[in-house]
Design a protein around this motif. Structure first.
Motif, mmCIF file in Angstrom:
data_model
loop_
_atom_site.group_PDB
_atom_site.id
_atom_site.type_symbol
_atom_site.label_atom_id
_atom_site.label_comp_id
_atom_site.label_asym_id
_atom_site.label_seq_id
_atom_site.Cartn_x
_atom_site.Cartn_y
_atom_site.Cartn_z
ATOM 1 N N HIS A 266 4.101 -0.639 3.486
ATOM 2 C CA HIS A 266 3.316 0.591 3.317
ATOM 3 C C HIS A 266 4.235 1.800 3.125
ATOM 4 C CE1 HIS A 266 0.088 3.468 3.702
ATOM 5 N NE2 HIS A 266 0.798 4.108 4.610
ATOM 6 N N SER B 269 0.836 -1.205 0.000
ATOM 7 C CA SER B 269 0.000 0.000 0.000
ATOM 8 C C SER B 269 0.869 1.253 0.000
ATOM 9 C CB SER B 269 -0.927 0.003 1.222
ATOM 10 O OG SER B 269 -0.193 -0.013 2.419
ATOM 11 N N ALA C 25 -3.068 -2.771 -2.643
ATOM 12 C CA ALA C 25 -3.979 -2.257 -1.625
ATOM 13 C C ALA C 25 -5.375 -1.929 -2.137
ATOM 14 C CB ALA C 25 -3.384 -1.019 -0.967
ATOM 15 N N ALA D 160 -7.063 1.245 1.762
ATOM 16 C CA ALA D 160 -5.969 0.332 2.107
ATOM 17 C C ALA D 160 -6.136 -0.296 3.489
ATOM 18 C CB ALA D 160 -4.625 1.055 2.008
#
Length: 108
Positions: free
Chosen positions: A63, A39, A89, A45
């Motif tokens: 992330h 993500s 995501a 997400a």
């Protein structure tokens, strides 16, 4: 109305040896692949990752890594397995995804 993924699943089944396995099945505990959720700033997400964790508690999350190539390299660095599966995501993984078993002898 037909399932729009049915033709893709039928095509993929030519290359997969699939069997039904429930998410509670002990076979899934000895998974050969890490699953990494990638993500950056997708609006859904967090919700999609929570949904994934309900289906796959061992999933990892990468992330905030900018750029697709760098994000996938970061996911590879997080993986503890030789091969891994990524989930972007903006996707929700269908439960039947976990029913597939890859026939690694057919991967070159």
């Amino acid at each position: 109305m037909s399932d729009p993924n049915r033709s893709r699943l039928d095509e993929c089944s030519k290359y997969l040896k699939a069997k039904l396995v429930s998410p509670e099945n002990a076979e899934l505990k000895e998974n050969e692949f890490d699953l990494v959720f990638i993500s950056y700033d997708e609006p859904n997400a967090d919700a999609n990752y929570a949904d994934l964790l309900d289906k796959c508690p061992w999933a990892k999350r990468s992330h905030g890594v900018w750029g697709s190539d760098a994000a996938h390299k970061a996911a590879a660095a997080m993986s503890d397995t030789e091969r891994f599966i990524t989930v972007d995501a903006d996707n929700i993984v269908r439960e039947d995804f976990f029913n597939a078993e890859l026939d690694m002898s057919r991967i070159r």
